[in-house]
Design a protein around this motif. Structure first.
Motif, PDB file in Angstrom:
ATOM      1  N   LEU A 191     -82.398 -46.524 -16.204  1.00  0.00           N
ATOM      2  CA  LEU A 191     -83.299 -46.125 -17.161  1.00  0.00           C
ATOM      3  C   LEU A 191     -84.625 -45.670 -16.426  1.00  0.00           C
ATOM      4  O   LEU A 191     -85.355 -46.610 -16.255  1.00  0.00           O
ATOM      5  CB  LEU A 191     -83.559 -46.832 -18.281  1.00  0.00           C
ATOM      6  CG  LEU A 191     -82.250 -47.518 -19.156  1.00  0.00           C
ATOM      7  CD1 LEU A 191     -82.464 -48.311 -20.308  1.00  0.00           C
ATOM      8  CD2 LEU A 191     -81.524 -46.320 -19.713  1.00  0.00           C
TER       9      LEU A 191
ATOM     10  N   ALA B 249     -88.108 -44.175 -16.868  1.00  0.00           N
ATOM     11  CA  ALA B 249     -89.478 -43.826 -17.569  1.00  0.00           C
ATOM     12  C   ALA B 249     -90.320 -43.051 -16.898  1.00  0.00           C
ATOM     13  O   ALA B 249     -90.603 -43.531 -15.683  1.00  0.00           O
ATOM     14  CB  ALA B 249     -89.694 -44.946 -18.274  1.00  0.00           C
TER      15      ALA B 249
ATOM     16  N   SER C 280     -90.892 -39.901 -21.134  1.00  0.00           N
ATOM     17  CA  SER C 280     -89.262 -39.445 -21.307  1.00  0.00           C
ATOM     18  C   SER C 280     -88.603 -40.631 -20.669  1.00  0.00           C
ATOM     19  O   SER C 280     -89.256 -41.324 -19.511  1.00  0.00           O
ATOM     20  CB  SER C 280     -89.215 -38.273 -20.393  1.00  0.00           C
ATOM     21  OG  SER C 280     -90.005 -37.111 -21.059  1.00  0.00           O
ATOM     22  N   CYS C 281     -87.529 -40.888 -20.986  1.00  0.00           N
ATOM     23  CA  CYS C 281     -86.488 -42.017 -20.261  1.00  0.00           C
ATOM     24  C   CYS C 281     -85.202 -41.312 -20.054  1.00  0.00           C
ATOM     25  O   CYS C 281     -84.533 -40.889 -20.842  1.00  0.00           O
ATOM     26  CB  CYS C 281     -86.412 -43.047 -21.156  1.00  0.00           C
ATOM     27  SG  CYS C 281     -85.316 -44.285 -20.472  1.00  0.00           S
TER      28      CYS C 281
ATOM     29  N   MET D 134     -81.496 -46.430 -28.784  1.00  0.00           N
ATOM     30  CA  MET D 134     -82.630 -46.310 -27.857  1.00  0.00           C
ATOM     31  C   MET D 134     -83.647 -46.713 -28.455  1.00  0.00           C
ATOM     32  O   MET D 134     -83.861 -46.394 -29.556  1.00  0.00           O
ATOM     33  CB  MET D 134     -82.531 -45.010 -27.127  1.00  0.00           C
ATOM     34  CG  MET D 134     -81.596 -44.323 -26.780  1.00  0.00           C
ATOM     35  SD  MET D 134     -80.869 -45.496 -25.098  1.00  0.00           S
ATOM     36  CE  MET D 134     -82.191 -45.207 -24.058  1.00  0.00           C
TER      37      MET D 134
ATOM     38  N   TRP E 200     -88.392 -47.818 -27.531  1.00  0.00           N
ATOM     39  CA  TRP E 200     -89.639 -47.888 -26.596  1.00  0.00           C
ATOM     40  C   TRP E 200     -89.903 -49.296 -27.072  1.00  0.00           C
ATOM     41  O   TRP E 200     -90.435 -49.375 -28.412  1.00  0.00           O
ATOM     42  CB  TRP E 200     -90.318 -46.794 -26.731  1.00  0.00           C
ATOM     43  CG  TRP E 200     -89.958 -45.415 -26.064  1.00  0.00           C
ATOM     44  CD1 TRP E 200     -89.132 -44.307 -26.901  1.00  0.00           C
ATOM     45  CD2 TRP E 200     -90.208 -45.169 -24.735  1.00  0.00           C
ATOM     46  NE1 TRP E 200     -88.826 -43.392 -25.958  1.00  0.00           N
ATOM     47  CE2 TRP E 200     -89.486 -43.843 -24.598  1.00  0.00           C
ATOM     48  CE3 TRP E 200     -90.752 -45.808 -23.775  1.00  0.00           C
ATOM     49  CZ2 TRP E 200     -89.273 -42.958 -23.558  1.00  0.00           C
ATOM     50  CZ3 TRP E 200     -90.642 -44.944 -22.479  1.00  0.00           C
ATOM     51  CH2 TRP E 200     -90.004 -43.809 -22.410  1.00  0.00           C
TER      52      TRP E 200
ATOM     53  N   ILE F 183     -90.358 -40.573 -32.021  1.00  0.00           N
ATOM     54  CA  ILE F 183     -89.220 -40.853 -30.881  1.00  0.00           C
ATOM     55  C   ILE F 183     -88.087 -39.858 -31.140  1.00  0.00           C
ATOM     56  O   ILE F 183     -87.911 -39.563 -32.300  1.00  0.00           O
ATOM     57  CB  ILE F 183     -88.886 -42.372 -30.930  1.00  0.00           C
ATOM     58  CG1 ILE F 183     -87.718 -42.801 -30.082  1.00  0.00           C
ATOM     59  CG2 ILE F 183     -88.066 -42.440 -32.515  1.00  0.00           C
ATOM     60  CD1 ILE F 183     -87.465 -44.099 -29.687  1.00  0.00           C
TER      61      ILE F 183
ATOM     62  N   ARG G 117     -84.420 -38.146 -29.464  1.00  0.00           N
ATOM     63  CA  ARG G 117     -83.533 -38.263 -28.238  1.00  0.00           C
ATOM     64  C   ARG G 117     -82.567 -37.092 -28.075  1.00  0.00           C
ATOM     65  O   ARG G 117     -82.390 -36.255 -29.089  1.00  0.00           O
ATOM     66  CB  ARG G 117     -82.314 -39.604 -28.643  1.00  0.00           C
ATOM     67  CG  ARG G 117     -81.601 -39.567 -29.887  1.00  0.00           C
ATOM     68  CD  ARG G 117     -80.967 -40.534 -30.126  1.00  0.00           C
ATOM     69  NE  ARG G 117     -79.888 -40.912 -29.123  1.00  0.00           N
ATOM     70  CZ  ARG G 117     -79.184 -42.156 -28.984  1.00  0.00           C
ATOM     71  NH1 ARG G 117     -79.613 -43.153 -29.726  1.00  0.00           N
ATOM     72  NH2 ARG G 117     -78.158 -42.296 -28.192  1.00  0.00           N
TER      73      ARG G 117
ATOM     74  N   THR H 287     -81.549 -38.464 -22.767  1.00  0.00           N
ATOM     75  CA  THR H 287     -82.933 -38.771 -22.519  1.00  0.00           C
ATOM     76  C   THR H 287     -83.402 -38.977 -23.814  1.00  0.00           C
ATOM     77  O   THR H 287     -83.002 -38.543 -24.789  1.00  0.00           O
ATOM     78  CB  THR H 287     -83.553 -37.631 -21.941  1.00  0.00           C
ATOM     79  OG1 THR H 287     -83.164 -37.068 -20.785  1.00  0.00           O
ATOM     80  CG2 THR H 287     -85.091 -37.583 -21.791  1.00  0.00           C
TER      81      THR H 287
ATOM     82  N   TYR I 119     -95.260 -48.880 -20.972  1.00  0.00           N
ATOM     83  CA  TYR I 119     -94.306 -48.622 -22.084  1.00  0.00           C
ATOM     84  C   TYR I 119     -92.885 -48.792 -21.331  1.00  0.00           C
ATOM     85  O   TYR I 119     -92.842 -48.402 -20.055  1.00  0.00           O
ATOM     86  CB  TYR I 119     -94.454 -47.233 -22.610  1.00  0.00           C
ATOM     87  CG  TYR I 119     -95.507 -47.423 -23.599  1.00  0.00           C
ATOM     88  CD1 TYR I 119     -96.933 -47.467 -23.222  1.00  0.00           C
ATOM     89  CD2 TYR I 119     -95.268 -47.280 -24.747  1.00  0.00           C
ATOM     90  CE1 TYR I 119     -98.092 -47.512 -24.068  1.00  0.00           C
ATOM     91  CE2 TYR I 119     -96.377 -47.006 -26.056  1.00  0.00           C
ATOM     92  CZ  TYR I 119     -97.514 -47.308 -25.303  1.00  0.00           C
ATOM     93  OH  TYR I 119     -98.609 -47.357 -26.508  1.00  0.00           O
ATOM     94  N   TYR I 120     -91.822 -49.302 -22.028  1.00  0.00           N
ATOM     95  CA  TYR I 120     -90.495 -49.795 -21.428  1.00  0.00           C
ATOM     96  C   TYR I 120     -89.589 -48.735 -22.670  1.00  0.00           C
ATOM     97  O   TYR I 120     -89.692 -49.135 -23.725  1.00  0.00           O
ATOM     98  CB  TYR I 120     -90.360 -51.195 -21.369  1.00  0.00           C
ATOM     99  CG  TYR I 120     -91.227 -51.977 -20.625  1.00  0.00           C
ATOM    100  CD1 TYR I 120     -92.372 -52.445 -20.776  1.00  0.00           C
ATOM    101  CD2 TYR I 120     -90.932 -52.207 -19.198  1.00  0.00           C
ATOM    102  CE1 TYR I 120     -93.055 -53.265 -20.202  1.00  0.00           C
ATOM    103  CE2 TYR I 120     -91.642 -52.674 -18.243  1.00  0.00           C
ATOM    104  CZ  TYR I 120     -92.956 -53.425 -18.775  1.00  0.00           C
ATOM    105  OH  TYR I 120     -93.536 -54.246 -18.062  1.00  0.00           O
ATOM    106  N   CYS I 121     -88.579 -48.291 -21.677  1.00  0.00           N
ATOM    107  CA  CYS I 121     -87.317 -47.806 -22.364  1.00  0.00           C
ATOM    108  C   CYS I 121     -86.263 -48.868 -22.650  1.00  0.00           C
ATOM    109  O   CYS I 121     -86.243 -49.737 -21.547  1.00  0.00           O
ATOM    110  CB  CYS I 121     -87.106 -46.448 -21.503  1.00  0.00           C
ATOM    111  SG  CYS I 121     -85.453 -45.747 -22.172  1.00  0.00           S
TER     112      CYS I 121
END
Length: 117
Positions: free
Chosen positions: A3, A5, A20-21, A33, A35, A68, A70, A76, A92-94
């Motif tokens: 993943l 990001a 974006s991820c 999904m 964040w 958010i 997708r 993505t 920030y983590y996906c």
């Protein structure tokens, strides 16, 4: 599984960023999904989710400012962040959560967002 990001950076308060991820190695369409973010000295917190069916949910602190979305065709997930505040500063983590067995969970490497006052 990866993943990746990107899109973080330094922005002034009131500004916007789009994260974006891009996911690879998973069947994107069977994953919810999300964040998350983690500020220095604080626990990681959920920011927003987008289910495989497109249902979205937001933390109260970002409602009305973040969106958010997708794109299953591109594997993505995006996070549009508007009206940014200094308290939005965080990594920030996906996250990808498989909705069918074995319900595996994956994290991206994080992208830094810094909002200056």
């Amino acid at each position: 599984v990866q993943l990746q990001a990107f899109g973080g950076g330094l922005v002034e308060a009131g500004g916007s960023l789009r994260l974006s991820c891009a996911a690879s190695g998973i069947i994107f369409s069977i994953h919810d999904m999300a964040w998350f973010r983690q500020a220095p000295g604080k626990q990681r917190e959920l920011v927003a989710t987008a289910t495989r069916g497109g249902k979205t949910n937001y933390a109260d602190s970002v409602k009305g400012r973040f969106t958010i979305s997708r794109d299953n065709a591109k594997n993505t997930v995006y996070l549009q962040m508007n009206s940014l505040k200094p308290e939005d500063t965080a990594v920030y983590y996906c996250n990808a959560n498989e909705i069918t067995w074995p319900k595996r969970n994956y994290w991206g490497q994080g992208t830094q967002v810094t909002v200056s006052s």
